[in-house]
Design an enzyme around this catalytic site. Structure first.
Site, short mmCIF file in Angstrom:
data_model
loop_
_atom_site.label_atom_id
_atom_site.label_comp_id
_atom_site.label_asym_id
_atom_site.label_seq_id
_atom_site.Cartn_x
_atom_site.Cartn_y
_atom_site.Cartn_z
N TYR A 67 48.36 37.60 10.56
CA TYR A 67 47.56 37.45 11.79
C TYR A 67 48.49 37.41 12.98
CZ TYR A 67 42.56 36.89 11.27
OH TYR A 67 41.23 37.13 11.11
N GLU A 69 47.14 37.54 16.55
CA GLU A 69 46.32 37.62 17.77
C GLU A 69 47.19 37.35 18.98
OE1 GLU A 69 42.89 35.08 17.56
OE2 GLU A 69 42.00 36.28 15.95
N ASP A 213 40.56 61.36 26.72
CA ASP A 213 40.60 61.03 25.30
C ASP A 213 41.24 62.24 24.61
OD1 ASP A 213 40.19 60.70 22.61
OD2 ASP A 213 38.11 60.07 22.79
N THR A 239 43.37 58.72 19.20
CA THR A 239 43.53 58.30 17.82
C THR A 239 44.90 58.78 17.37
OG1 THR A 239 42.34 60.28 17.15
CG2 THR A 239 41.10 58.22 17.17
N LYS A 242 45.16 62.32 13.82
CA LYS A 242 44.76 63.73 13.84
C LYS A 242 46.05 64.57 13.95
CE LYS A 242 40.09 62.84 15.55
NZ LYS A 242 39.96 61.46 16.05
N ARG A 248 45.24 55.92 10.41
CA ARG A 248 43.95 55.96 11.10
C ARG A 248 43.89 54.82 12.11
NH1 ARG A 248 41.04 59.41 8.68
NH2 ARG A 248 39.30 58.90 10.01
N1 DSN Z 1 35.10 62.25 13.82
C1 DSN Z 1 36.21 62.77 14.60
C2 DSN Z 1 36.31 64.25 14.50
O1 DSN Z 1 36.14 64.74 13.41
O2 DSN Z 1 36.56 64.92 15.48
C3 DSN Z 1 36.16 62.31 15.98
O3 DSN Z 1 35.99 60.95 15.99
#
Ligand code: DSN
Length: 436
Positions: A67, A69, A213, A239, A242, A248
């Site tokens: 933890y 925080e 984003d 994110t 990707k 993730r």
């Molecule tokens: N679900 C993702 C995508 O496949 O683009 C975006 O959050």
């Protein structure tokens, strides 16, 4: 006080020593099957990738137990020395990678990073603009079924029917009419270069914050294969799993110190409690990887491969939305083939090509059926595919789609078997996690 071992074991037998296969054969079997799936099928989902062993190891590390925080140096728990080290490294690497002054590496996911920006900048009911889901936007950019669309007032912009590109004049006109407090650029199924400078001019004209984003393209931005949202955008979210090829998770980046307190407070304590420190460790590892010169080559190769795939699909009779791609992804319009996205996703999966059905701009079918599929090259590029392999993949996809076009959703079993064999050859030539 007795130091004799208790005759009651505090943990179950094997707790300290058993590996997963011994401790939980059912879950172990699923993990083994998933590894085989990733090895044996070609991953074309544009938002997925294949993280390194080092990223997996850090993400599965003993930081799972901790933890932490708060933020480095200001925690609500003891024992955070190493958590502080990890998070500080992640922050410094993220700043270096994307050339910005501040980073929050705690968001657990893409949704939470964007929620944090809303919590930091907007009041419930405030107006903001984002790319329409039907034009390739994201749920968290104002979909009526998402909190962003339920608690705030989204005004969307989209692509034009003719060229399927974002019309910046229309974006400007919508912004002038609705005076949003926040404009979001970035999406999940838009395959063209984002003109961040043009968005900045519009945001300045109407006095809006500008958020990018960049989840889908952050690996390309890191590797110099797509223009950076900085310095144009006030805040950049991404994110990390990707094209960036990490675990993730999510991150928030910005330059203006005035945003530091609202953004950090929005993540913790606003939305989250203890950060997932094992995932923060995985992010730090991924950022280090992305800072290496090889990652630039990787990012450019992703785009080169996407162009090769799009060209091959077109040569084999399939229409690419907007006529091509500038990034890692593309939408394939199956209308002329009279094949739904749902049938194509299932048929391609039978042939060991994994992708997702996706609405195309102005789609008349429901999101569960759709008229298109979305394809991406980050995972294939990680396993070593180049333009030659992606040209072959394009041909294989077209063969399966033609089988569906002739025979309906059950497709052509012979063709699918033949494609599967050629997919296997490609996968064997470019192995995933050898030795795992
Ligand atoms: N679900 C993702 C995508 O496949 O683009 C975006 O959050």
């Amino acid at each position: 006080m007795s130091t004799a071992p208790s005759d009651v074991l505090p943990v179950m037998d094997g707790f300290w020593n058993d590996d997963l296969a011994a401790a939980d054969p059912e879950i172990a079997a699923a993990v083994t099957s998933e590894l085989a799936r990733q090895r044996d099928k070609i991953e074309l989902i544009a938002s997925e990738n294949i993280a390194s062993r080092a990223v997996l190891e850090a993400t599965g590390s003993v930081f799972t137990n901790k933890y932490a925080e708060g933020y480095p140096g200001k925690r609500y728990y003891g024992g955070c020395d190493y958590a502080d080290q990890v998070e500080t490294l992640a922050i410094e690497r993220a700043k270096q990678l994307f050339g910005c002054n501040f980073a929050n590496v705690q968001p657990n996911s893409g949704s939470q990073m964007n929620q944090a920006v809303f919590l930091a900048l907007l009041e419930p009911g405030d107006t903001f603009m984002g790319l329409d889901l039907n034009s390739g936007g994201h749920l968290t950019h104002g979909s009526p079924v998402n909190m962003s669309g339920k608690w705030f007032n989204p005004v969307s912009y989209g692509v034009t029917e003719g060229d399927e590109l974002i019309d910046m004049d229309a974006v400007a006109a919508t912004a002038r009419e609705h005076k949003p407090k926040l404009i979001i650029c970035g999406g999940t199924a838009y395959s063209r270069t984002w003109d961040f400078g043009a968005f900045r001019e519009i945001a300045d004209e109407v006095g809006a914050y500008l958020l990018c984003d960049m989840s889908h393209i952050s690996g390309l931005v890191a590797g110099g294969a797509h223009p950076s949202p900085f310095p144009h955008c006030d805040i950049v979210t991404s994110t990390t799993h990707k094209s960036l090829r990490g675990p993730r998770s999510g991150i928030i980046l910005w330059n203006d110190e005035k945003l530091t307190k609202p953004l950090n407070m929005a993540v913790f304590p606003g939305l989250q409690g203890g950060p997932l420190m094992h995932v923060v460790a995985g992010k730090a590892v991924a950022f280090r990887e992305a800072l290496q010169p090889e990652f630039k080559t990787y990012a450019h190769r992703i785009v080169e491969n996407a162009r090769a795939l799009a060209a091959s699909l077109e040569e084999n009779g399939l229409r690419i939305v907007s006529g091509g791609t500038d990034n890692h992804s593309m939408l394939v319009d199956l209308t002329a083939k009279d094949v739904t996205g749902k049938a194509a996703e299932a048929g391609l999966d039978r042939a060991w090509l994994t992708c997702n059905k996706n609405g195309i701009p102005f789609d008349t079918r429901s999101p569960f059926v759709t008229s298109g599929i979305r394809l991406g090259t980050p995972a294939g590029t990680t396993r070593g595919f180049g333009p030659v392999e992606f040209r072959t993949v394009g041909k294989l996809i077209a063969e399966v789609v033609d089988g569906l076009s002739k025979n309906g959703p059950e497709g052509d079993a012979q063709v699918e078997e033949s494609v599967r064999a050629r997919v296997s050859e490609l996968c064997s030539a470019f192995p995933v996690y050898p030795g795992m």
